[in-house]
Design a protein around this motif. Sequence first.
Motif, PDB file in Angstrom:
ATOM      1  N   ALA A   1       0.741  -1.093  -0.234  1.00 31.91           N
ATOM      2  CA  ALA A   1      -0.599  -0.070  -0.234  1.00 31.91           C
ATOM      3  C   ALA A   1       0.516   1.081  -0.043  1.00 31.91           C
ATOM      4  N   GLU A   2       1.561   1.204   0.919  1.00 33.53           N
ATOM      5  CA  GLU A   2       2.528   2.732   0.828  1.00 33.53           C
ATOM      6  C   GLU A   2       3.593   2.855  -0.365  1.00 33.53           C
ATOM      7  N   ARG A   3       4.205   1.515  -1.436  1.00 34.46           N
ATOM      8  CA  ARG A   3       4.778   1.617  -2.063  1.00 34.46           C
ATOM      9  C   ARG A   3       3.782   2.305  -3.334  1.00 34.46           C
TER      10      ARG A   3
ATOM     11  N   GLY B   1       3.257   5.669  -5.342  1.00 34.77           N
ATOM     12  CA  GLY B   1       4.027   5.959  -7.108  1.00 34.77           C
ATOM     13  C   GLY B   1       4.621   5.436  -7.470  1.00 34.77           C
ATOM     14  N   ASP B   2       4.713   3.757  -6.658  1.00 32.02           N
ATOM     15  CA  ASP B   2       5.658   2.974  -8.099  1.00 32.02           C
ATOM     16  C   ASP B   2       4.932   2.238  -8.125  1.00 32.02           C
TER      17      ASP B   2
ATOM     18  N   LEU C   1      -6.303   2.937  -8.741  1.00 27.59           N
ATOM     19  CA  LEU C   1      -6.026   4.682  -9.323  1.00 27.59           C
ATOM     20  C   LEU C   1      -5.896   5.327  -8.593  1.00 27.59           C
ATOM     21  N   ASP C   2      -6.811   5.660  -8.305  1.00 22.79           N
ATOM     22  CA  ASP C   2      -7.704   6.951  -7.600  1.00 22.79           C
ATOM     23  C   ASP C   2      -6.594   7.446  -6.449  1.00 22.79           C
ATOM     24  N   ALA C   3      -6.248   6.195  -5.338  1.00 18.91           N
ATOM     25  CA  ALA C   3      -5.172   6.002  -4.364  1.00 18.91           C
ATOM     26  C   ALA C   3      -3.873   6.681  -4.685  1.00 18.91           C
ATOM     27  N   ALA C   4      -3.501   5.771  -5.828  1.00 16.62           N
ATOM     28  CA  ALA C   4      -2.231   5.801  -6.267  1.00 16.62           C
ATOM     29  C   ALA C   4      -2.141   7.190  -6.705  1.00 16.62           C
ATOM     30  N   GLY C   5      -2.930   7.871  -6.754  1.00 15.53           N
ATOM     31  CA  GLY C   5      -2.793   9.285  -7.743  1.00 15.53           C
ATOM     32  C   GLY C   5      -2.855   9.800  -9.451  1.00 15.53           C
TER      33      GLY C   5
END
Lengths: 313, 313
Positions: free
Chosen positions: B7-9, B13-14, B134-138
């Motif tokens: 989740a953190e990665r 933006g990884d 994808l939303d969470a990933a920015g």
Amino acid sequence: VAPDSLAERVLAGDLRALSRAASLLEYDRESGRELLSDLFARTGRAITIGITGPPGAGKSTLVNALTRTLRAGGKTVAVLAVDPSSAFSRGAILGDRIRMQEHYADPGVFIRSMATRGQLGGLASATLDLALLLDAAGWDIVLIETVGVGQDEIDIAGLADVTVVALVPGQGDDIQAIKAGVMEVADVFAINKADLPGVERLEQEIRFVQSLSDKNRSASPAPIRRVIATEGQGIDELLSAALAIFEKKGRAGDRTGIWTARIRERLRERLLSAAPDSAILEQSIRVARREIDPFAAVENLIRLVLKEKGEQS
Amino acid sequence: VAPDSLAERVLAGDLRALSRAASLLEYDRESGRELLSDLFARTGRAITIGITGPPGAGKSTLVNALTRTLRAGGKTVAVLAVDPSSAFSRGAILGDRIRMQEHYADPGVFIRSMATRGQLGGLASATLDLALLLDAAGWDIVLIETVGVGQDEIDIAGLADVTVVALVPGQGDDIQAIKAGVMEVADVFAINKADLPGVERLEQEIRFVQSLSDKNRSASPAPIRRVIATEGQGIDELLSAALAIFEKKGRAGDRTGIWTARIRERLRERLLSAAPDSAILEQSIRVARREIDPFAAVENLIRLVLKEKGEQS
């Protein structure tokens, strides 16, 4: 079945009673189902044939031609035309009626358009119920015509004893996306307008898709018949193919498979209304406020309506 | 969210972590949902735009043109192409990829084809889950492209924040049956290939159908924009119209309505698997033997899985 009851009059072949019973099924589903429970023991004689396919495949003309051939063979025919209940379909229903007008004066033909989606229960259940009623009332053949566009309409045709998928040659690549959805329900393919160019190519495409499908890999592939519905060409052969499939998979053996699909569809419709709108709204508000995530919301609703696994008796 | 966790990665933006998380959602739904529960608090920034329409409407070209315009404006774009998982669609997915190839080398574009129907849970949930990830990933914009043939595919596009329905002029009367199903989900209409004859007539048809629809009678009717996607014409105006709708119905107000539709869809998928296959088969055998009627069979199954009304807490 009590004498002089609606059920009794339907069984006696009273057409006015049949129309009343059909309306009951459409507008008062509870009473309709009680009536059908009474009549269920008298069903099992009719053959239901589903006819579906993409727009432009000439399904109505095909139904008209099948009706003519069946009538010439002394069979009584009920036609259920299933249209999605949207603004555009009103014209389509009218069009069907015009195309079927040669049969309107014939007491051996019963025609009804179904377009009750979203009103009282699902369209699939309503259509299946009416088919059971017609079966009990002694109709020989029930033709269920659906426009093979939405998955729902395709599913309804697939719930018949035998499903005929109508296709026409030369509709181009775009039509392939439509065909994909209907390929799986086909027991028999009718290539309509078989005087158009591209018949061989369409047959090859059908064979190719069948070769990819798990369903058809295990069984013998669905037969293909060429017809020109406007001229009645090939209709006898199509009908023979459909009836042979029915003998093989339906009447001869047991019909558990067909009933499994039908009961699953009815159950699906009932389960969808299990959670009260107010509860769904309450959970949605909490998600929109980010108090809970959507997975927790769904679990809350599931716990509200479903028995725990251990509770199931 | 634990440091160095998947989740953190994803949040950092990884892209490799994102791809792993996307696969997790597709192939291990339970773990995928746990991940999304952790990430849900970080969602709510992206705008999802659904794009649907009949075959031949040029949806992929439209998605390509929208992606180009969004990228030129500095937005990152994720494209989810939803295809029914049937034999025919394999070619379509390949085709999409070829059409989108100008964006494949761009790290600001993420492309994924969804075709998991019937594998692990429903296609709608899988698509919504990936959009949340994808939303969470920015990612700024998530474009969900579905072929508007089956009701399922139309529904998926309708679960986006804003839904664009693509149509082309001059497809004839047959296409109207297809249009019927997609009219109700449209927030904006894109008339593609607007250099073809028949644009005015198509606009009139859209206005006519809108005037019949209950949904559109109460609200302001969905705007219509003319585009030529292959040449990028009208894409700015289409995008502005879509974003204006989003401001009006989504971000500005609250998103309870959107969440209600999404939760209802997830619940629907869960409820459909509530009754065990063995129980459905058992009831079907009894109906095929005419020991019980199909209505009693459905009631038996309902009693097996649903809590009584009084039991609901």
